[in-house]
Design an enzyme around this catalytic site. Structure first.
Site, PDB file in Angstrom:
ATOM      1  N   ASP A 237     -11.363   8.052  -7.618  1.00  0.00           N
ATOM      2  CA  ASP A 237     -12.560   7.284  -7.486  1.00  0.00           C
ATOM      3  C   ASP A 237     -13.276   7.754  -6.078  1.00  0.00           C
ATOM      4  OD1 ASP A 237     -11.082   6.321  -5.436  1.00  0.00           O
ATOM      5  OD2 ASP A 237     -11.528   4.269  -5.744  1.00  0.00           O
TER       6      ASP A 237
ATOM      7  N   THR B 156      -3.747   1.111 -13.448  1.00  0.00           N
ATOM      8  CA  THR B 156      -3.272   0.985 -12.389  1.00  0.00           C
ATOM      9  C   THR B 156      -3.859   0.006 -11.341  1.00  0.00           C
ATOM     10  OG1 THR B 156      -4.281   2.762 -11.076  1.00  0.00           O
ATOM     11  CG2 THR B 156      -2.477   3.608 -12.718  1.00  0.00           C
TER      12      THR B 156
ATOM     13  N   ASP C 190      -3.877   9.811  -2.774  1.00  0.00           N
ATOM     14  CA  ASP C 190      -4.397   9.280  -1.720  1.00  0.00           C
ATOM     15  C   ASP C 190      -5.829  10.269  -1.332  1.00  0.00           C
ATOM     16  OD1 ASP C 190      -2.575   7.175  -0.727  1.00  0.00           O
ATOM     17  OD2 ASP C 190      -1.187   8.663  -0.527  1.00  0.00           O
TER      18      ASP C 190
ATOM     19  N   LYS D 245     -11.580  10.128   5.638  1.00  0.00           N
ATOM     20  CA  LYS D 245     -12.027  10.614   6.961  1.00  0.00           C
ATOM     21  C   LYS D 245     -11.884  12.312   7.107  1.00  0.00           C
ATOM     22  CE  LYS D 245     -11.144   6.529   9.649  1.00  0.00           C
ATOM     23  NZ  LYS D 245     -10.322   5.907  10.187  1.00  0.00           N
TER      24      LYS D 245
ATOM     25  N   PHE E  76      -4.759   0.887  -8.288  1.00  0.00           N
ATOM     26  CA  PHE E  76      -5.918   1.396  -7.517  1.00  0.00           C
ATOM     27  C   PHE E  76      -7.393   1.586  -8.796  1.00  0.00           C
ATOM     28  CE2 PHE E  76      -5.304   2.880  -3.268  1.00  0.00           C
ATOM     29  CZ  PHE E  76      -3.889   2.186  -3.141  1.00  0.00           C
TER      30      PHE E  76
END
Ligand SMILES: C[S@@+](CC[C@H](N)C(=O)[O-])C[C@H]1O[C@@H](n2cnc3c(N)ncnc32)[C@H](O)[C@@H]1O
Length: 232
Positions: A165, A207, A129, A133, A209
């Site tokens: 990424d 995957t 993850d 932000k 993602f």
């Protein structure tokens, strides 16, 4: 533990009763329950093959494809997303997979309390993850303290392999590792995480993602470090 911050927010609709029953019935039998006790891999897998840990494998078939194509390795999949765990558990049963065990718990505590030091050949994270932000970045998993724990769990020449990424996260990870390498306190003046560029046969990435990033034409970064021993 003042440096622990939860790296995930588990949002999923309440499980169907049948899924919950399936999980309760089979999870413990085929997998590993979280305990504050070191795992004995030889006992769990009944062999001494090298161990690969996949952190946050998500809800696709990637981990199943990898384990079925790499029977010379044992795999531990660690995930906190219950629908992902259940999907994977179904495949373990369907294909009678013996070289994968799941742990349904926060990886921070699993590594710290269950994984013996110097026992893992590869630790891989595909699209951790990114918390893009700025105000959320403190929740990123791959901070210095966790990278130190990972380091202690790798065997000599063990590999940390990360794919992301998120350019900003990539830079953050590399700078954390470089800082650790500089730190005399932890590494006794050695450069112990060595940047490498290898293509593992082990991994053919597919995957959710990864596919999403490819569809959006995003750059995908591969970060690979090896644990190098400089002191005898
Ligand atoms: C962005 S998803 C990537 C999923 C998959 N690897 C992929 O590439 O599609 C990150 C995954 O890491 C898991 N995760 C995040 N923090 C975790 C933690 N502390 N322990 C275990 N799993 C975690 C999340 O539940 C989520 O499934």
């Amino acid at each position: 533990m003042n440096f622990y911050i939860k790296s995930f927010s588990c949002r999923f609709r309440k499980l169907k009763k049948s899924k919950q029953i399936f999980f309760n019935k089979y999870f413990n039998f085929f997998n590993i329950n979280y305990k504050n006790k070191l795992i004995n891999f030889n006992k769990i897998f009944n062999n001494q093959l090298p161990i690969v840990i996949d952190i946050g494998f998500g809800i696709d078939n990637n981990i199943i494809n990898i384990v079925m194509n790499n029977i010379k390795y044992n795999f531990i999949g660690i995930e906190v997303y219950l629908p992902g765990i259940i999907k994977c558990l179904k495949k373990i049963i369907k294909y009678k997979i013996k070289n994968l065990k799941l742990i349904y718990y926060d990886v921070f505590f699993v590594l710290k309390n269950m994984i013996p030091n110097c026992s893992i050949k590869i630790i891989q994270l595909f699209f951790p993850d990114p918390w893009p932000k700025v105000k959320h970045q403190k929740r990123r998993l791959l901070k210095k303290n966790f990278l130190k724990i990972i380091y202690s769990k790798l065997t000599d020449n063990g590999i940390l392999y990360i794919v992301t990424d998120c350019n900003n996260y990539k830079k953050d990870i590399i700078s954390n590792i470089e800082d650790l390498n500089k730190s005399c306190f932890f590494f006794k003046k050695s450069n112990c995480y060595k940047n490498i560029y290898e293509n593992f046969d082990l991994i053919s990435l597919n995957t959710n993602f990864f596919n999403k990033a490819k569809k959006e034409n995003k750059i995908i970064y591969h970060i690979e470090y090896k644990k190098i021993k400089l002191f005898k």
